[in-house]
Design a protein around this motif. Structure first.
Motif, short mmCIF file in Angstrom:
data_model
loop_
_atom_site.label_atom_id
_atom_site.label_comp_id
_atom_site.label_asym_id
_atom_site.label_seq_id
_atom_site.Cartn_x
_atom_site.Cartn_y
_atom_site.Cartn_z
N SER A 1 -1.73 5.37 8.00
CA SER A 1 -1.15 4.95 6.56
C SER A 1 -2.42 3.79 6.75
N MET A 2 -3.16 3.35 7.99
CA MET A 2 -4.83 2.59 7.68
C MET A 2 -5.30 3.31 7.35
N GLY B 1 1.21 -1.14 0.12
CA GLY B 1 -0.22 -0.05 -0.11
C GLY B 1 0.87 1.15 0.02
N PRO B 2 0.30 2.20 0.48
CA PRO B 2 1.00 3.84 0.73
C PRO B 2 2.46 3.66 1.59
N ASP B 3 2.24 2.60 2.49
CA ASP B 3 4.19 2.73 3.00
C ASP B 3 4.56 1.94 2.28
N VAL C 1 -0.46 -3.16 4.53
CA VAL C 1 -0.39 -4.81 4.81
C VAL C 1 -0.72 -4.27 6.58
N ASP C 2 -0.15 -3.99 6.98
CA ASP C 2 -0.65 -3.93 8.11
C ASP C 2 -1.75 -4.04 8.83
N TYR C 3 -2.86 -3.14 8.20
CA TYR C 3 -4.02 -2.91 8.03
C TYR C 3 -4.71 -4.24 7.36
#
Length: 148
Positions: free
Chosen positions: A56-57, A20-22, A85-87
């Motif tokens: 970021s989520m 994702g964006p991060d 990915v953490d989300y």
């Protein structure tokens, strides 16, 4: 969420998915999980306490991927959201936790997207209702003022 729940979620992440964006891919979490699992769990506990996702989520990157045909035609492109990915780890862990409770919350006639249920069951039910409604219930009785 427990470390065990998060570990199962991390190892279920598809390695081939774009980050994702991060910019942090799933392979990072899988490779370094033993080193970062306590920190990730602490972040998720803070999210629960504060009732707010990290920045970021709350972001996604929208990109277009080609389908087939003439790529000059916009209809041949499909938009997708790239989430961090953490989300994905958090949502996978929560989904797994809630999955066993779904049958008690979701009515038996809800069949779409429920494991071990098929939308075909509802199609068969509708067919049976239609067939049953067409069955005559007995001889027609004359209405008021109408004789035989």
């Amino acid at each position: 969420m427990s470390i065990e729940e998060l570990t199962r979620a991390v190892h279920s992440i598809n390695k081939q998915k774009a980050p994702g964006p991060d910019g942090i891919p799933g392979e990072f979490y899988q490779t370094f999980w033993d080193l970062i699992k306590n920190d990730v769990a602490e972040v998720f506990q803070a999210i629960y306490r504060e009732r707010r996702l990290g920045e970021s989520m709350r972001q996604s990157t929208i990109t277009l991927i080609p389908k087939k045909g003439d790529l000059k035609d916009l209809r041949n492109w499909r938009p997708i959201n790239l989430l961090s990915v953490d989300y994905k780890i958090m949502t996978k862990a929560l989904t797994k936790r809630f999955q066993s409770h779904l049958p008690t919350v979701i009515a038996a006639d809800q069949t779409c997207s429920i494991p071990e249920r098929s939308i075909n069951d509802n199609l068969l039910l509708v067919r049976d209702v239609i067939l049953h409604s067409k069955v005559p219930l007995g001889p027609a009785k004359p209405g008021p003022g109408k004789g035989l």
